[in-house]
Scaffold this motif. Structure first.
Motif, PDB file in Angstrom:
ATOM      1  N   ASP A  98       0.846  -1.195   0.000  1.00  0.00           N
ATOM      2  CA  ASP A  98       0.000   0.000   0.000  1.00  0.00           C
ATOM      3  C   ASP A  98       0.879   1.241   0.000  1.00  0.00           C
ATOM      4  O   ASP A  98       1.532   1.562   0.992  1.00  0.00           O
ATOM      5  N   VAL A  99       0.871   1.947  -1.138  1.00  0.00           N
ATOM      6  CA  VAL A  99       1.701   3.154  -1.260  1.00  0.00           C
ATOM      7  C   VAL A  99       0.838   4.401  -1.482  1.00  0.00           C
ATOM      8  O   VAL A  99       1.334   5.444  -1.902  1.00  0.00           O
ATOM      9  N   ALA A 100      -0.461   4.278  -1.166  1.00  0.00           N
ATOM     10  CA  ALA A 100      -1.382   5.395  -1.417  1.00  0.00           C
ATOM     11  C   ALA A 100      -0.982   6.652  -0.662  1.00  0.00           C
ATOM     12  O   ALA A 100      -1.201   7.772  -1.137  1.00  0.00           O
ATOM     13  N   ASN A 101      -0.381   6.496   0.523  1.00  0.00           N
ATOM     14  CA  ASN A 101      -0.007   7.672   1.321  1.00  0.00           C
ATOM     15  C   ASN A 101       1.090   8.510   0.665  1.00  0.00           C
ATOM     16  O   ASN A 101       1.334   9.654   1.070  1.00  0.00           O
ATOM     17  N   TYR A 102       1.754   7.939  -0.326  1.00  0.00           N
ATOM     18  CA  TYR A 102       2.838   8.670  -1.007  1.00  0.00           C
ATOM     19  C   TYR A 102       2.358   9.356  -2.283  1.00  0.00           C
ATOM     20  O   TYR A 102       3.122  10.121  -2.881  1.00  0.00           O
ATOM     21  N   GLU A 175       1.540  -7.205  -5.119  1.00  0.00           N
ATOM     22  CA  GLU A 175       0.449  -6.380  -5.616  1.00  0.00           C
ATOM     23  C   GLU A 175       0.722  -4.938  -5.186  1.00  0.00           C
ATOM     24  O   GLU A 175       1.194  -4.703  -4.075  1.00  0.00           O
ATOM     25  N   VAL A 176       0.414  -3.994  -6.048  1.00  0.00           N
ATOM     26  CA  VAL A 176       0.549  -2.575  -5.718  1.00  0.00           C
ATOM     27  C   VAL A 176      -0.849  -1.990  -5.575  1.00  0.00           C
ATOM     28  O   VAL A 176      -1.675  -2.094  -6.483  1.00  0.00           O
ATOM     29  N   SER A 177      -1.097  -1.378  -4.408  1.00  0.00           N
ATOM     30  CA  SER A 177      -2.407  -0.807  -4.117  1.00  0.00           C
ATOM     31  C   SER A 177      -2.353   0.708  -4.206  1.00  0.00           C
ATOM     32  O   SER A 177      -1.592   1.360  -3.494  1.00  0.00           O
ATOM     33  N   MET A 178      -3.177   1.254  -5.099  1.00  0.00           N
ATOM     34  CA  MET A 178      -3.284   2.712  -5.257  1.00  0.00           C
ATOM     35  C   MET A 178      -4.751   3.135  -5.275  1.00  0.00           C
ATOM     36  O   MET A 178      -5.109   4.149  -5.857  1.00  0.00           O
ATOM     37  N   ASP A 179      -5.595   2.351  -4.609  1.00  0.00           N
ATOM     38  CA  ASP A 179      -7.032   2.582  -4.699  1.00  0.00           C
ATOM     39  C   ASP A 179      -7.568   3.534  -3.638  1.00  0.00           C
ATOM     40  O   ASP A 179      -8.607   4.161  -3.833  1.00  0.00           O
ATOM     41  N   GLU A 180      -6.890   3.650  -2.508  1.00  0.00           N
ATOM     42  CA  GLU A 180      -7.427   4.461  -1.421  1.00  0.00           C
ATOM     43  C   GLU A 180      -6.981   5.913  -1.561  1.00  0.00           C
ATOM     44  O   GLU A 180      -6.287   6.469  -0.706  1.00  0.00           O
ATOM     45  N   VAL A 181      -7.369   6.516  -2.673  1.00  0.00           N
ATOM     46  CA  VAL A 181      -7.106   7.924  -2.953  1.00  0.00           C
ATOM     47  C   VAL A 181      -8.407   8.549  -3.452  1.00  0.00           C
ATOM     48  O   VAL A 181      -9.398   7.860  -3.678  1.00  0.00           O
ATOM     49  N   ASP A 182      -8.408   9.852  -3.645  1.00  0.00           N
ATOM     50  CA  ASP A 182      -9.649  10.554  -3.992  1.00  0.00           C
ATOM     51  C   ASP A 182     -10.069  10.374  -5.447  1.00  0.00           C
ATOM     52  O   ASP A 182     -11.253  10.220  -5.746  1.00  0.00           O
ATOM     53  N   ASP A 183      -9.106  10.401  -6.366  1.00  0.00           N
ATOM     54  CA  ASP A 183      -9.443  10.441  -7.789  1.00  0.00           C
ATOM     55  C   ASP A 183      -8.893   9.226  -8.529  1.00  0.00           C
ATOM     56  O   ASP A 183      -7.783   8.761  -8.247  1.00  0.00           O
ATOM     57  N   PRO A 184      -9.663   8.704  -9.514  1.00  0.00           N
ATOM     58  CA  PRO A 184      -9.147   7.591 -10.322  1.00  0.00           C
ATOM     59  C   PRO A 184      -7.979   8.036 -11.185  1.00  0.00           C
ATOM     60  O   PRO A 184      -7.911   9.193 -11.604  1.00  0.00           O
ATOM     61  N   THR A 206      -0.278  -7.932  -9.747  1.00  0.00           N
ATOM     62  CA  THR A 206      -1.590  -7.285  -9.774  1.00  0.00           C
ATOM     63  C   THR A 206      -1.410  -5.830  -9.344  1.00  0.00           C
ATOM     64  O   THR A 206      -0.499  -5.494  -8.590  1.00  0.00           O
ATOM     65  N   ILE A 207      -2.310  -4.993  -9.826  1.00  0.00           N
ATOM     66  CA  ILE A 207      -2.332  -3.594  -9.406  1.00  0.00           C
ATOM     67  C   ILE A 207      -3.776  -3.195  -9.152  1.00  0.00           C
ATOM     68  O   ILE A 207      -4.675  -3.547  -9.915  1.00  0.00           O
ATOM     69  N   ALA A 208      -3.979  -2.490  -8.049  1.00  0.00           N
ATOM     70  CA  ALA A 208      -5.323  -2.050  -7.664  1.00  0.00           C
ATOM     71  C   ALA A 208      -5.408  -0.537  -7.842  1.00  0.00           C
ATOM     72  O   ALA A 208      -5.018   0.219  -6.953  1.00  0.00           O
ATOM     73  N   PRO A 209      -5.915  -0.091  -8.980  1.00  0.00           N
ATOM     74  CA  PRO A 209      -6.074   1.346  -9.188  1.00  0.00           C
ATOM     75  C   PRO A 209      -7.360   1.845  -8.537  1.00  0.00           C
ATOM     76  O   PRO A 209      -8.176   1.061  -8.048  1.00  0.00           O
ATOM     77  N   LYS A 210      -7.533   3.131  -8.544  1.00  0.00           N
ATOM     78  CA  LYS A 210      -8.773   3.738  -8.075  1.00  0.00           C
ATOM     79  C   LYS A 210      -9.757   3.810  -9.241  1.00  0.00           C
ATOM     80  O   LYS A 210      -9.379   4.199 -10.354  1.00  0.00           O
ATOM     81  N   VAL A 256      -9.418  -5.603  -7.811  1.00  0.00           N
ATOM     82  CA  VAL A 256     -10.498  -4.744  -7.330  1.00  0.00           C
ATOM     83  C   VAL A 256     -10.589  -4.895  -5.818  1.00  0.00           C
ATOM     84  O   VAL A 256     -10.893  -5.974  -5.309  1.00  0.00           O
ATOM     85  N   HIS A 257     -10.285  -3.818  -5.113  1.00  0.00           N
ATOM     86  CA  HIS A 257     -10.339  -3.838  -3.657  1.00  0.00           C
ATOM     87  C   HIS A 257     -11.723  -3.438  -3.164  1.00  0.00           C
ATOM     88  O   HIS A 257     -12.525  -2.866  -3.889  1.00  0.00           O
ATOM     89  N   SER A 258     -11.994  -3.742  -1.891  1.00  0.00           N
ATOM     90  CA  SER A 258     -13.334  -3.539  -1.324  1.00  0.00           C
ATOM     91  C   SER A 258     -14.367  -4.137  -2.270  1.00  0.00           C
ATOM     92  O   SER A 258     -15.431  -3.573  -2.510  1.00  0.00           O
TER      93      SER A 258
END
Length: 417
Positions: A98-102, A175-184, A206-210, A256-258
């Motif tokens: 999870d690298v969304a915070n960056y 897997e790289v998670s980038m889904d927990e952000v505001d904009d796709p 796998t990659i989890a985009p927004k 696809v997360h959540s």
């Protein structure tokens, strides 16, 4: 270690439903579709219910042995960071980084300039095979994208290298998670994000985009379905092109997360992965915990009283429980019944209020979402909760298996609604 084409993430808050979950995957195999089960649990979930990563591995191993499962299966260190990965190294073979915070935090200027130089050949018209829209890339676009996403790719590289050093590069799935952000992410942004992951030697499978819309916990997707379909298909095509351009793993696929209970998007996803012969990883979590609560409600007696107690406590601790999940739940307090009202409910009334049947007059999505985040309260009941799960395991397990197979696996992987 290579992740198979179809994989399904299964969260189990209290580590009692491994066999029931695997039975759902076995049903799909009996119907001709092999899916890799992936048991997932995050650091936050372990901490909340006072469990540890080795317990998740033990649950998965025990289920596989009991049901004689001979195909691959994985154990996912869900949403880990450099601060939390250590506890998962030994027991996990799938790491959701999870690298969304960056995202949105800028890398050093010289690093951004180096990235721009490496991608200068893409300035001008960018054509992604299969996407009719032709994209225009400018130097400013490159610099903006790097400023927004490059630090996240760098952090993914550090985390990947750390895991690879400890386990060996061929002994885990990333897997790289980038889904927990505001904009796709736009198609162009995703393309250059993938290029950056390649630069920093992240062999993501796998990659989890927004995606656009709301992916609230435990309830259906809220948003524009046509827009979701457009984004999902474009992401498939961008990934396919990026694999060739940047030498990424050939089995890289969307995650696809959540994904629990997002019934309205399963048919479009099935149609698109069939159309493009693409893989998919869908991650579920709290849906199993909610099926436990439904089963205990239907059991009646002291199990129903336990569920009522959990709800009453959750109602009184609304802000504490909902706060950490504010971005992924939408609970309207004025639509929640009082604890006094719920205290008189029958087993059927309680179960029907929680069960995700949108056509049932008793269904209350606010009630369901509050219970989704109230697993902490169940954990605090400790032996009382675990004893109820053990006593009524036959009732609960039927709900867990049926929910995962009928409502999730069949429409998503078999195309059956």
């Amino acid at each position: 270690m290579k992740l198979e084409k179809y994989s399904f993430g299964m969260g189990d808050r209290f580590a009692h439903q491994g066999e029931a979950q695997l039975k759902a995957v076995l049903k799909a195999k009996e119907r001709g579709v092999t899916i890799t089960p992936v048991w997932n649990k995050s650091y936050r979930e372990h901490k909340t219910v006072n469990t540890s990563p080795p317990e998740l591995r033990a649950e998965a191993d025990a289920a596989v042995k009991a049901l004689a499962w001979t195909d691959p299966y994985r154990v996912d260190a869900d949403h880990i960071t450099m601060d939390t990965v250590g506890a998962f190294i030994e027991s996990s073979d799938f790491f959701t980084m999870d690298v969304a915070n960056y995202i949105g935090k800028s890398a050093p200027e010289n690093v951004i300039e180096d990235f721009v130089e490496r991608r200068r050949k893409y300035i001008g018209d960018l054509f992604i095979p299969g996407i009719s829209e032709q994209f225009s890339v400018t130097e400013d676009n490159l610099r903006y994208t790097a400023g927004k996403f490059l630090l996240a790719a760098i952090e993914a590289g550090k985390l990947y290298a750390h895991i690879a050093k400890a386990k060996g590069e061929d002994n885990f799935i990333a897997e790289v998670s980038m889904d927990e952000v505001d904009d796709p992410q736009t198609p162009v942004e995703l393309f250059f994000i993938l290029s950056a992951l390649a630069d920093y030697h992240v062999k993501a499978q796998t990659i989890a985009p927004k995606f656009s819309g709301r992916f609230n916990k435990g309830v259906d997707y809220v948003g524009d379905l046509q827009q979701f379909e457009k984004e999902f298909e474009e992401d498939i095509l961008v990934i396919r092109h990026a694999i060739k351009e940047f030498g990424l793993p050939e089995n890289l696929k969307l995650s696809v997360h959540s994904g629990s209970d997002k019934f309205s998007i399963y048919q479009p996803i099935n149609q698109l992965i069939t159309k493009h012969d693409a893989g998919i990883h869908l991650k579920t979590a709290g849906t199993t915990w909610l099926e436990e609560v439904i089963g205990l409600s239907e059991a009646g007696n002291e199990a129903l009283e336990l569920v009522k107690d959990i709800y009453s406590s959750a109602l009184g601790r609304f802000d504490e429980l909902c706060g950490p999940y504010a971005a992924v739940i939408d609970v309207q307090r004025d639509r929640l019944p009082s604890a006094e009202e719920v205290s008189s409910w029958s087993p059927d009334k309680m179960a029907n209020t929680i069960r995700h049947d949108q056509q049932h007059p008793d269904f209350n999505p606010d009630f369901r979402q509050l219970l989704h985040v109230a697993y902490k309260v169940a954990g605090e009941h400790g032996d009382r909760y675990y004893a109820a799960l053990a006593k009524y395991s036959d009732i609960v397990s039927v709900h867990v298996t049926g929910n995962l197979y009928e409502r999730h696996i069949a429409p998503l992987f078999l195309g059956r609604g």
